[in-house]
Design a protein around this motif. Sequence first.
Motif, mmCIF file in Angstrom:
data_model
loop_
_atom_site.group_PDB
_atom_site.id
_atom_site.type_symbol
_atom_site.label_atom_id
_atom_site.label_comp_id
_atom_site.label_asym_id
_atom_site.label_seq_id
_atom_site.Cartn_x
_atom_site.Cartn_y
_atom_site.Cartn_z
ATOM 1 N N LYS A 162 0.743 -1.177 0.042
ATOM 2 C CA LYS A 162 0.059 -0.126 0.092
ATOM 3 C C LYS A 162 0.964 1.275 0.095
ATOM 4 O O LYS A 162 2.217 1.017 0.211
ATOM 5 C CB LYS A 162 -0.834 -0.081 1.085
ATOM 6 C CG LYS A 162 -0.219 0.275 2.490
ATOM 7 C CD LYS A 162 -1.208 0.039 3.582
ATOM 8 C CE LYS A 162 -0.471 0.068 4.996
ATOM 9 N NZ LYS A 162 -1.584 0.009 6.177
ATOM 10 N N LYS A 163 0.185 2.416 -0.165
ATOM 11 C CA LYS A 163 0.983 3.509 -0.297
ATOM 12 C C LYS A 163 1.956 3.821 1.238
ATOM 13 O O LYS A 163 1.125 3.481 2.176
ATOM 14 C CB LYS A 163 0.046 4.899 -0.469
ATOM 15 C CG LYS A 163 -0.521 4.960 -1.902
ATOM 16 C CD LYS A 163 -1.311 6.378 -1.971
ATOM 17 C CE LYS A 163 -1.808 6.261 -3.369
ATOM 18 N NZ LYS A 163 -2.618 7.311 -3.820
ATOM 19 N N LEU A 164 2.890 4.380 0.985
ATOM 20 C CA LEU A 164 3.614 4.706 2.274
ATOM 21 C C LEU A 164 3.533 5.944 2.796
ATOM 22 O O LEU A 164 3.171 7.100 2.353
ATOM 23 C CB LEU A 164 5.067 4.689 1.728
ATOM 24 C CG LEU A 164 5.761 3.123 1.069
ATOM 25 C CD1 LEU A 164 7.047 3.726 0.413
ATOM 26 C CD2 LEU A 164 5.841 2.224 2.269
ATOM 27 N N ASP A 165 3.831 5.915 4.125
ATOM 28 C CA ASP A 165 3.681 7.276 4.950
ATOM 29 C C ASP A 165 5.111 7.544 5.617
ATOM 30 O O ASP A 165 5.182 8.343 6.267
ATOM 31 C CB ASP A 165 2.799 7.218 5.840
ATOM 32 C CG ASP A 165 2.799 6.034 6.893
ATOM 33 O OD1 ASP A 165 3.867 5.381 6.968
ATOM 34 O OD2 ASP A 165 1.939 5.951 7.838
ATOM 35 N N ARG A 166 5.940 6.682 4.883
ATOM 36 C CA ARG A 166 7.576 6.672 5.536
ATOM 37 C C ARG A 166 8.363 6.306 4.199
ATOM 38 O O ARG A 166 7.876 5.817 3.343
ATOM 39 C CB ARG A 166 7.652 5.715 6.678
ATOM 40 C CG ARG A 166 7.357 4.404 6.135
ATOM 41 C CD ARG A 166 7.752 3.365 7.298
ATOM 42 N NE ARG A 166 7.302 1.976 6.960
ATOM 43 C CZ ARG A 166 7.776 1.373 5.986
ATOM 44 N NH1 ARG A 166 8.774 1.540 5.301
ATOM 45 N NH2 ARG A 166 7.181 0.080 6.147
ATOM 46 N N SER A 167 9.644 6.387 4.566
ATOM 47 C CA SER A 167 10.612 5.979 3.559
ATOM 48 C C SER A 167 10.720 4.455 3.599
ATOM 49 O O SER A 167 10.590 3.623 4.703
ATOM 50 C CB SER A 167 12.192 6.406 3.856
ATOM 51 O OG SER A 167 12.312 7.872 3.770
ATOM 52 N N ASP A 221 7.901 6.569 -2.730
ATOM 53 C CA ASP A 221 8.460 7.023 -1.859
ATOM 54 C C ASP A 221 8.120 8.795 -1.206
ATOM 55 O O ASP A 221 8.250 9.416 -2.040
ATOM 56 C CB ASP A 221 9.848 7.101 -1.425
ATOM 57 C CG ASP A 221 10.635 7.354 -0.348
ATOM 58 O OD1 ASP A 221 10.217 8.430 0.396
ATOM 59 O OD2 ASP A 221 11.392 6.714 0.449
ATOM 60 N N PRO A 222 7.389 8.763 -0.329
ATOM 61 C CA PRO A 222 6.802 10.048 -0.098
ATOM 62 C C PRO A 222 7.816 11.204 0.393
ATOM 63 O O PRO A 222 7.379 12.375 0.022
ATOM 64 C CB PRO A 222 5.852 9.995 1.249
ATOM 65 C CG PRO A 222 6.420 8.771 2.100
ATOM 66 C CD PRO A 222 6.816 7.780 0.947
ATOM 67 N N THR A 223 8.937 10.871 0.718
ATOM 68 C CA THR A 223 9.947 11.856 0.654
ATOM 69 C C THR A 223 10.560 12.371 -0.484
ATOM 70 O O THR A 223 11.175 13.449 -0.683
ATOM 71 C CB THR A 223 11.357 11.377 1.802
ATOM 72 O OG1 THR A 223 11.815 10.160 0.906
ATOM 73 C CG2 THR A 223 10.575 10.729 3.039
ATOM 74 N N ASN A 225 8.719 11.659 -3.795
ATOM 75 C CA ASN A 225 7.686 11.522 -4.659
ATOM 76 C C ASN A 225 8.238 10.783 -5.691
ATOM 77 O O ASN A 225 7.797 11.268 -7.118
ATOM 78 C CB ASN A 225 7.041 12.883 -4.864
ATOM 79 C CG ASN A 225 6.329 13.581 -3.970
ATOM 80 O OD1 ASN A 225 5.614 12.768 -3.113
ATOM 81 N ND2 ASN A 225 6.555 14.702 -3.521
#
Length: 282
Positions: A162-167, A221-223, A225
Motif C-alpha cells: 500500500k501507499k507509504l507514509d515513510r521511507s 517514496d513520500p520523501t 515523490n
Amino acid sequence: MAHFVFTLALVCVLALSSTASFFVTRAHAALNAYHPDMEESLKEIGQVTLCEACKVYHDHLFDIFAREGRVEMLHLDHSVCDEHFWHYSIHSHSQDFTQACENIEYMFDHEYDQDTAEYYRHWPKHKVIHFGTHESDQFLVQIKRDACVGGIQVCTNEDIPKKLDRSRRECEKCHIVVKALAGYLSRYDRKAVSEYRRDGLLEFRMGQCRHLWFEREQFDDPTTNSTIDISDYCADFVNAKYNDVISAFAKHEDNVPAIVFDLCPPPCKLRDPNEEKNHYEL
C-alpha cells in the motif's frame, strides 16, 4: 548476533512461503466462483506467475484505455491475451503465463459489465490523463493493487504494498528487486529455457534498474515523490551481487522465498551511506 540474524531471516522466508500459498488458495477460490472448471487449470500455475500475469495484463489494459488521453470505457472488442506480446516467438512465454492471462481476463470480463466494479474504482474514467507520465504510472500501481491484491488476490501485499507514509526500509527494497526479477523469469518455461538463456534474461532485467521499471510497479517514496529509492538500490544491488543473483536463481530455480533468503539477509544494506558513490551505473 549472527544466530539471531539467521533465525530472523528464516522466519521471514517461512512467512513469505506461507503467505504465497495462502494467496494462491484464495485466488483459486475466487476463480472457482466465476468458473468452476478453470480452477483445475490454475493448480499447476505458481503464485509468482499468476501475480506477474495480472500485473502485465493490467499494463496492457491501461495502455489501451489511456492511449487517447481519456479513459472512456472498460470493455474491449478483442482479447488482451491475443496480442502479439503474449505469443510472439521471441518472447518464448510459457503456456502457464499465457494461460494465466486468459483466466485472469475471464474473471475481469465479468466485472466490466457492472461499470462500477469495486476492483476498478481507481480507474480514472472520463478523466484526461497524460499517458506515459509519472502521474499515470502511479494510477496504474493503484489499479494493480486493487485488482490483483484486493480483487482476485493473486498478488500479495508484499508484491504491491500500500501507499507509504515513510521511507522504504532496505530489506523492503531488496525484496522488491528480487521478487521483480523472479516475476520476470516466471514468464518463461523453466524446463524449456537453458541455463544460458536464464542467465541472459536475468542480466537483461537487471540492466533495467535505471529505466522506468518500478514507476508502474510500486508507489512513490513520500520523501522524494518517486521510486528512485528502489532504482538506486537496484543498481547498487546488481553492482554488489550480480554473481550471487545468477547463483541463487540457478540453485533454487522457482523457489522465491529461498532466493530472497539468500540475497536479502537482514539488514540488507549494500554499502555505507557515507561512502562515496563510485560504482558502475546501469
